[in-house]
Design a protein around this motif. Structure first.
Motif, mmCIF file in Angstrom:
data_model
loop_
_atom_site.group_PDB
_atom_site.id
_atom_site.type_symbol
_atom_site.label_atom_id
_atom_site.label_comp_id
_atom_site.label_asym_id
_atom_site.label_seq_id
_atom_site.Cartn_x
_atom_site.Cartn_y
_atom_site.Cartn_z
ATOM 1 N N GLY A 173 0.822 -1.220 0.000
ATOM 2 C CA GLY A 173 0.000 0.000 0.000
ATOM 3 C C GLY A 173 0.849 1.261 0.000
ATOM 4 O O GLY A 173 0.489 2.262 -0.626
ATOM 5 N N MET A 174 1.980 1.224 0.691
ATOM 6 C CA MET A 174 2.885 2.388 0.711
ATOM 7 C C MET A 174 3.471 2.595 -0.684
ATOM 8 O O MET A 174 3.509 3.723 -1.200
ATOM 9 N N VAL A 175 3.922 1.494 -1.309
ATOM 10 C CA VAL A 175 4.549 1.605 -2.633
ATOM 11 C C VAL A 175 3.539 2.180 -3.630
ATOM 12 O O VAL A 175 3.856 3.097 -4.398
ATOM 13 N N GLU A 176 2.295 1.668 -3.569
ATOM 14 C CA GLU A 176 1.262 2.129 -4.522
ATOM 15 C C GLU A 176 1.018 3.628 -4.393
ATOM 16 O O GLU A 176 0.963 4.347 -5.390
ATOM 17 N N THR A 177 0.867 4.105 -3.140
ATOM 18 C CA THR A 177 0.533 5.527 -2.969
ATOM 19 C C THR A 177 1.722 6.421 -3.359
ATOM 20 O O THR A 177 1.531 7.472 -3.970
ATOM 21 N N ALA A 178 2.938 5.965 -3.048
ATOM 22 C CA ALA A 178 4.116 6.773 -3.394
ATOM 23 C C ALA A 178 4.275 6.839 -4.914
ATOM 24 O O ALA A 178 4.549 7.905 -5.481
ATOM 25 N N GLN A 179 4.066 5.702 -5.564
ATOM 26 C CA GLN A 179 4.227 5.645 -7.016
ATOM 27 C C GLN A 179 3.158 6.506 -7.708
ATOM 28 O O GLN A 179 3.438 7.213 -8.678
ATOM 29 N N ALA A 180 1.926 6.448 -7.176
ATOM 30 C CA ALA A 180 0.846 7.246 -7.757
ATOM 31 C C ALA A 180 1.182 8.737 -7.643
ATOM 32 O O ALA A 180 0.955 9.517 -8.578
ATOM 33 N N GLU A 181 1.738 9.146 -6.516
ATOM 34 C CA GLU A 181 2.077 10.558 -6.321
ATOM 35 C C GLU A 181 3.187 10.993 -7.286
ATOM 36 O O GLU A 181 3.139 12.085 -7.850
ATOM 37 N N ALA A 182 4.187 10.119 -7.462
ATOM 38 C CA ALA A 182 5.273 10.453 -8.409
ATOM 39 C C ALA A 182 4.692 10.625 -9.808
ATOM 40 O O ALA A 182 5.093 11.535 -10.550
ATOM 41 N N GLY A 183 3.697 9.773 -10.157
ATOM 42 C CA GLY A 183 3.042 9.877 -11.465
ATOM 43 C C GLY A 183 2.306 11.203 -11.597
ATOM 44 O O GLY A 183 2.423 11.900 -12.615
ATOM 45 N N ARG A 184 1.558 11.580 -10.527
ATOM 46 C CA ARG A 184 0.823 12.861 -10.562
ATOM 47 C C ARG A 184 1.780 14.026 -10.768
ATOM 48 O O ARG A 184 1.462 15.004 -11.411
#
Ligand code: SAM
Length: 283
Positions: free
Chosen positions: A82-93
């Motif tokens: 869950g941490m990896v997903e949210t961090a990766q999504a933010e980098a994408g944004r």
């Protein structure tokens, strides 16, 4: 820590991931001085390849990606999906293209020897199951002239952001006996403790610096209360064990203890951390 306890700890971080995502902007702001301390101590600059261990909702990876620029890179790691997903999504944004993401634990980093210029961890080292093994692994993947730097909390008494809430809860809900070596936010608060672990892991020129700063944000006491009681697994567990009638009493006691840190619509807590660094070799 046995495998059952390890799984429980990672499950707790999995539950925490959604709250760390919810409060990501506040977390970035409140703990920014820790990132600056690490960047300064590890001398992070343009073009470097940096490993972030236990990157949580994305910091300090996201900040460091801008510092190293397009000629550098960041490898974000965390064992919790869950941490990896949210961090990766933010980098994408944010359109960041020089960060990669790997779900992995510090105990077993999936990288060849000497892959990175340096390794850092912000508020993660205190949760490593076997810290000596972890630091050895971090040093293995940095270059011979590289270093590893970790930011950890100083003593509870110097960190009222935590103690104003925890001390009140402790009066109402019995805490399990504390093992000073168990993973916990204040496990490495004692001066020299983490430094000794780096030395045992083979780090050279180990340095420990005390960092005093203010945890600041334009939030009310109610917002602080919500943030603390949602983000902390310990508090979530304690809240679940309370009778509903106890909660307003506890919240009022915390409000009284924390009053002086909320002035003119702004929260400002004094805080103390340690930045502990070591080199891979004494060159
Ligand atoms: C307090 S959070 C800090 C997150 C982020 N670095 C920050 O400062 O906002 C601690 C992080 O350590 C991670 N962690 C726990 N055990 C770990 C391990 N064995 N290896 C690497 N990271 C771990 C957790 O998943 C969590 O994301």
């Amino acid at each position: 820590m046995n495998p059952g306890e390890q799984k429980k700890a990672l499950d707790a971080w999995e539950t925490s991931a959604r709250y760390w995502d919810k409060y990501r902007a506040l977390i970035a702001q409140m703990f920014a001085p820790l990132t600056s301390g690490l960047v300064e101590e590890a001398r992070i600059g343009i073009g470097q390849n940096v490993l972030d261990i236990g990157g949580g909702s994305g910091e300090p990876s996201l900040t460091i990606s801008c510092i190293v620029g397009p000629t550098g890179s960041v490898m974000y790691t965390d064992p919790v999906a869950g941490m990896v997903e949210t961090a990766q999504a933010e980098a994408g944004r944010r359109g960041l293209t020089n960060i990669q993401f790997r779900q992995c634990s510090v105990d077993d980093l999936p990288f060849p020897d000497k892959t990175f210029d340096l390794a850092i961890g912000r508020l993660s080292a205190m949760f490593f199951v076997d810290p000596v093994k972890a630091i050895r692994e971090a040093l293995r993947v940095v270059r011979n002239d590289g270093c590893a730097s970790f930011a950890v909390w100083g003593p509870k008494e110097a960190n009222p952001f935590f103690s104003t809430v925890n001390d009140v809860f402790d009066r109402f809900v019995e805490s399990s006996t504390e093992d000073p070596d168990a993973p916990d936010a204040f496990r490495f608060a004692a001066p020299g403790k983490l430094a000794g672990i780096l030395e045992n892991a083979g780090a050279k020129n180990v340095i420990e610096r005390q960092l005093n700063f203010q945890i600041e944000a334009a939030i009310s006491f109610d917002q602080f209360w919500q943030l603390r009681t949602e983000m902390s697994e310990t508090l979530r567990e304690k809240m679940a064990g309370l009778a509903p009638a106890q909660l307003p009493t506890i919240k009022q006691a915390v409000a009284d203890a924390a009053r002086r840190y909320f002035v003119s619509g702004k929260m400002s807590f004094p805080a103390e951390a340690l930045i502990v660094s070591g080199k891979k070799s004494a060159v």
